[in-house]
Design a protein around this motif. Structure first.
Motif, PDB file in Angstrom:
ATOM      1  N   SER A 135       2.941  -1.193  -6.752  1.00  0.00           N
ATOM      2  CA  SER A 135       1.646  -1.852  -6.596  1.00  0.00           C
ATOM      3  C   SER A 135       0.923  -1.860  -7.934  1.00  0.00           C
ATOM      4  CB  SER A 135       0.787  -1.162  -5.534  1.00  0.00           C
ATOM      5  OG  SER A 135       0.392   0.127  -5.960  1.00  0.00           O
ATOM      6  N   VAL A 136       0.092  -2.870  -8.109  1.00  0.00           N
ATOM      7  CA  VAL A 136      -0.759  -2.984  -9.288  1.00  0.00           C
ATOM      8  C   VAL A 136      -2.202  -3.040  -8.798  1.00  0.00           C
ATOM      9  CG1 VAL A 136      -1.404  -4.396 -11.277  1.00  0.00           C
ATOM     10  CG2 VAL A 136       1.001  -4.153 -10.655  1.00  0.00           C
ATOM     11  N   VAL A 137      -3.039  -2.176  -9.353  1.00  0.00           N
ATOM     12  CA  VAL A 137      -4.431  -2.070  -8.920  1.00  0.00           C
ATOM     13  C   VAL A 137      -5.333  -2.343 -10.114  1.00  0.00           C
ATOM     14  CG1 VAL A 137      -6.176  -0.598  -7.865  1.00  0.00           C
ATOM     15  CG2 VAL A 137      -3.761  -0.367  -7.191  1.00  0.00           C
ATOM     16  N   LEU A 138      -6.125  -3.386 -10.021  1.00  0.00           N
ATOM     17  CA  LEU A 138      -7.055  -3.750 -11.082  1.00  0.00           C
ATOM     18  C   LEU A 138      -8.442  -3.213 -10.726  1.00  0.00           C
ATOM     19  CD1 LEU A 138      -4.660  -5.825 -11.230  1.00  0.00           C
ATOM     20  CD2 LEU A 138      -6.279  -7.397 -12.312  1.00  0.00           C
ATOM     21  N   ILE A 139      -8.993  -2.387 -11.607  1.00  0.00           N
ATOM     22  CA  ILE A 139     -10.324  -1.814 -11.405  1.00  0.00           C
ATOM     23  C   ILE A 139     -11.261  -2.477 -12.402  1.00  0.00           C
ATOM     24  CG2 ILE A 139     -11.706   0.287 -11.398  1.00  0.00           C
ATOM     25  CD1 ILE A 139      -9.162   1.863 -10.818  1.00  0.00           C
ATOM     26  N   HIS A 140     -12.240  -3.203 -11.890  1.00  0.00           N
ATOM     27  CA  HIS A 140     -13.137  -3.982 -12.734  1.00  0.00           C
ATOM     28  C   HIS A 140     -14.495  -3.297 -12.869  1.00  0.00           C
ATOM     29  CE1 HIS A 140     -15.996  -7.363 -13.610  1.00  0.00           C
ATOM     30  NE2 HIS A 140     -15.030  -7.652 -14.464  1.00  0.00           N
ATOM     31  N   PRO A 200       0.844  -1.207   0.000  1.00  0.00           N
ATOM     32  CA  PRO A 200       0.000   0.000   0.000  1.00  0.00           C
ATOM     33  C   PRO A 200       0.874   1.249   0.000  1.00  0.00           C
ATOM     34  CG  PRO A 200      -0.678  -1.579   1.699  1.00  0.00           C
ATOM     35  CD  PRO A 200       0.654  -2.029   1.196  1.00  0.00           C
ATOM     36  N   GLU A 201       0.325   2.333  -0.512  1.00  0.00           N
ATOM     37  CA  GLU A 201       1.032   3.615  -0.559  1.00  0.00           C
ATOM     38  C   GLU A 201       2.388   3.479  -1.243  1.00  0.00           C
ATOM     39  OE1 GLU A 201       1.142   5.189   3.392  1.00  0.00           O
ATOM     40  OE2 GLU A 201      -0.966   5.770   3.341  1.00  0.00           O
ATOM     41  N   ALA A 202       2.414   2.752  -2.345  1.00  0.00           N
ATOM     42  CA  ALA A 202       3.648   2.534  -3.086  1.00  0.00           C
ATOM     43  C   ALA A 202       4.051   3.788  -3.855  1.00  0.00           C
ATOM     44  CB  ALA A 202       3.480   1.376  -4.061  1.00  0.00           C
ATOM     45  N   ALA A 203       5.334   3.860  -4.176  1.00  0.00           N
ATOM     46  CA  ALA A 203       5.831   4.981  -4.971  1.00  0.00           C
ATOM     47  C   ALA A 203       5.460   4.837  -6.433  1.00  0.00           C
ATOM     48  CB  ALA A 203       7.350   5.096  -4.825  1.00  0.00           C
ATOM     49  N   ASN A 204       5.304   3.590  -6.890  1.00  0.00           N
ATOM     50  CA  ASN A 204       4.981   3.305  -8.295  1.00  0.00           C
ATOM     51  C   ASN A 204       3.672   2.528  -8.337  1.00  0.00           C
ATOM     52  OD1 ASN A 204       7.718   4.213  -9.104  1.00  0.00           O
ATOM     53  ND2 ASN A 204       8.335   2.328  -8.051  1.00  0.00           N
ATOM     54  N   VAL A 205       2.685   3.066  -9.022  1.00  0.00           N
ATOM     55  CA  VAL A 205       1.369   2.432  -9.065  1.00  0.00           C
ATOM     56  C   VAL A 205       0.934   2.271 -10.512  1.00  0.00           C
ATOM     57  CG1 VAL A 205      -1.040   2.548  -8.338  1.00  0.00           C
ATOM     58  CG2 VAL A 205       0.756   3.463  -6.848  1.00  0.00           C
ATOM     59  N   ILE A 206       0.487   1.054 -10.841  1.00  0.00           N
ATOM     60  CA  ILE A 206      -0.043   0.761 -12.171  1.00  0.00           C
ATOM     61  C   ILE A 206      -1.518   0.406 -12.016  1.00  0.00           C
ATOM     62  CG2 ILE A 206       0.099  -0.754 -14.173  1.00  0.00           C
ATOM     63  CD1 ILE A 206       3.056  -1.227 -13.408  1.00  0.00           C
ATOM     64  N   PHE A 207      -2.377   1.124 -12.719  1.00  0.00           N
ATOM     65  CA  PHE A 207      -3.809   0.841 -12.737  1.00  0.00           C
ATOM     66  C   PHE A 207      -4.159   0.121 -14.039  1.00  0.00           C
ATOM     67  CE2 PHE A 207      -3.626   4.556  -9.913  1.00  0.00           C
ATOM     68  CZ  PHE A 207      -4.381   4.103  -8.844  1.00  0.00           C
ATOM     69  N   LEU A 208      -4.911  -0.958 -13.929  1.00  0.00           N
ATOM     70  CA  LEU A 208      -5.418  -1.687 -15.085  1.00  0.00           C
ATOM     71  C   LEU A 208      -6.939  -1.704 -14.975  1.00  0.00           C
ATOM     72  CD1 LEU A 208      -2.912  -4.701 -15.009  1.00  0.00           C
ATOM     73  CD2 LEU A 208      -2.772  -2.638 -16.416  1.00  0.00           C
ATOM     74  N   THR A 209      -7.616  -0.986 -15.861  1.00  0.00           N
ATOM     75  CA  THR A 209      -9.060  -0.819 -15.754  1.00  0.00           C
ATOM     76  C   THR A 209      -9.795  -1.530 -16.878  1.00  0.00           C
ATOM     77  OG1 THR A 209      -8.973   1.260 -16.986  1.00  0.00           O
ATOM     78  CG2 THR A 209      -8.804   1.404 -14.606  1.00  0.00           C
ATOM     79  N   SER A 210     -11.007  -1.947 -16.581  1.00  0.00           N
ATOM     80  CA  SER A 210     -11.856  -2.596 -17.586  1.00  0.00           C
ATOM     81  C   SER A 210     -13.254  -2.008 -17.540  1.00  0.00           C
ATOM     82  CB  SER A 210     -11.928  -4.110 -17.334  1.00  0.00           C
ATOM     83  OG  SER A 210     -12.571  -4.391 -16.099  1.00  0.00           O
ATOM     84  N   GLY A 211     -13.966  -2.094 -18.670  1.00  0.00           N
ATOM     85  CA  GLY A 211     -15.362  -1.710 -18.703  1.00  0.00           C
ATOM     86  C   GLY A 211     -15.630  -0.225 -18.673  1.00  0.00           C
ATOM     87  N   VAL A 212     -14.664   0.604 -19.079  1.00  0.00           N
ATOM     88  CA  VAL A 212     -14.954   2.034 -19.226  1.00  0.00           C
ATOM     89  C   VAL A 212     -16.089   2.208 -20.231  1.00  0.00           C
ATOM     90  CG1 VAL A 212     -14.048   4.188 -20.173  1.00  0.00           C
ATOM     91  CG2 VAL A 212     -12.724   2.915 -18.490  1.00  0.00           C
ATOM     92  N   HIS A 213     -15.987   1.534 -21.357  1.00  0.00           N
ATOM     93  CA  HIS A 213     -17.129   1.333 -22.247  1.00  0.00           C
ATOM     94  C   HIS A 213     -17.750   0.009 -21.839  1.00  0.00           C
ATOM     95  CE1 HIS A 213     -15.147   4.127 -25.427  1.00  0.00           C
ATOM     96  NE2 HIS A 213     -15.946   4.811 -24.603  1.00  0.00           N
ATOM     97  N   GLY A 214     -18.915   0.086 -21.220  1.00  0.00           N
ATOM     98  CA  GLY A 214     -19.481  -1.077 -20.557  1.00  0.00           C
ATOM     99  C   GLY A 214     -19.545  -2.329 -21.402  1.00  0.00           C
TER     100      GLY A 214
END
Length: 286
Positions: free
Chosen positions: A92-97, A51-65
């Protein structure tokens, strides 16, 4: 391994199951509405690394449903691959579904407000405008999908527009985004949507102290069939071929985030292409 799911409910279940099995830190933000089958809707988040990492990668899905199932496949594949269990320090890697869960459930590109989420990330109040040619093609993309005669006539209007003004002009008229017609195609909204606010709050929560942030969103429908590609939206210095951002993204896309990328790109492109062809005319036919 079966990665693709046929609807939002199954996709969400697969995401949550994979996140739990792989030891993710799970959280969810409930959507205020229910789905097409009366199911609960939510944007789910699976976080890995410190948590609270210096480097964060977000991987998101479903912006267009409607494109959710392809993104879910990529996210589930990554979580089950074991690669997220051994991340570098301070990463950290954060997957947003299901960034747009309502659209995902109803098979729609847009949110419940008829807003294209990609066009909603502007500073409001935003100028009330439409792109060149929008008024000329609006009626042609808003015909009833089961009216064959109207669909044929609409296709001719769009074809004539492309012949006269070029395909890029047609694409711009349809997809550039407009901020005047709330029931029209490509509407960017008059204020931040629930989906935008949820994405922003999630990213602030996971990257509030980060020094480097990368956001990669899974989309479909761009590039050749069965071929995965990286589309960068940066402009200026960051978009140059020598840019460290672009070279790093290219390396990730080739080797890091999905061992089954060829299959995912192939099936995802097919799903997205088929749905987008229908969505063009059914965006306001609920």
């Amino acid at each position: 391994m079966q990665l693709f799911r046929q609807d939002y409910r199954l996709a969400r279940a697969a995401f949550l199951q994979a996140a739990t099995a792989s030891g993710a830190r799970l959280s969810s933000v409930a959507h205020p509405l229910t789905g097409a089958r009366g199911e609960s809707l939510a944007t789910d988040v699976a976080a890995y690394g410190v948590p609270e990492a210096a480097n964060v990668i977000f991987l998101t899905s479903g912006v267009h449903g409607v494109e959710l199932t392809a993104g879910t496949a990529c996210q589930v594949d990554l979580m089950l691959s074991g690669r997220l269990g051994d991340l570098p320090r301070e990463t950290s890697v954060v997957l947003i579904h299901a960034a747009n869960p309502w659209g995902a459930s109803f098979g729609r590109r847009y949110t419940e407000e008829n807003i294209d989420l990609c066009r909603n990330f502007v500073l409001f109040p935003y100028p009330d405008h439409t792109p060149a040619g929008y008024d000329d093609i609006k009626a042609a993309v808003d015909v009833a999908p089961d009216d064959v005669g109207a669909a044929v006539a609409a296709d001719e209007v769009l074809s004539a527009f492309a012949r006269d003004k070029g395909v890029p002009a047609l694409y711009g008229a349809v997809m550039a985004g407009q901020y005047r017609d709330a029931v029209g195609i490509g509407f960017g909204g008059h204020g931040p949507t629930w989906a935008r606010q949820t994405l922003e709050a999630t990213m602030r929560a996971h990257a509030g102290v980060a020094r480097r942030v990368v956001a990669i969103d899974y989309h479909t429908g761009v590039g050749p069939y069965a071929y995965g590609c990286v589309v960068g939206m940066q402009t200026g210095q960051r978009a140059r071929p020598s840019s460290p951002i672009l070279s790093s993204t290219e390396r990730w896309s080739r080797s890091k985030w999905s061992p089954n990328s060829a299959m995912i790109a192939r099936d995802g492109a097919r799903i997205g292409r088929d749905h987008e062809a229908r969505v063009m005319r059914t965006h306001s036919s609920d």
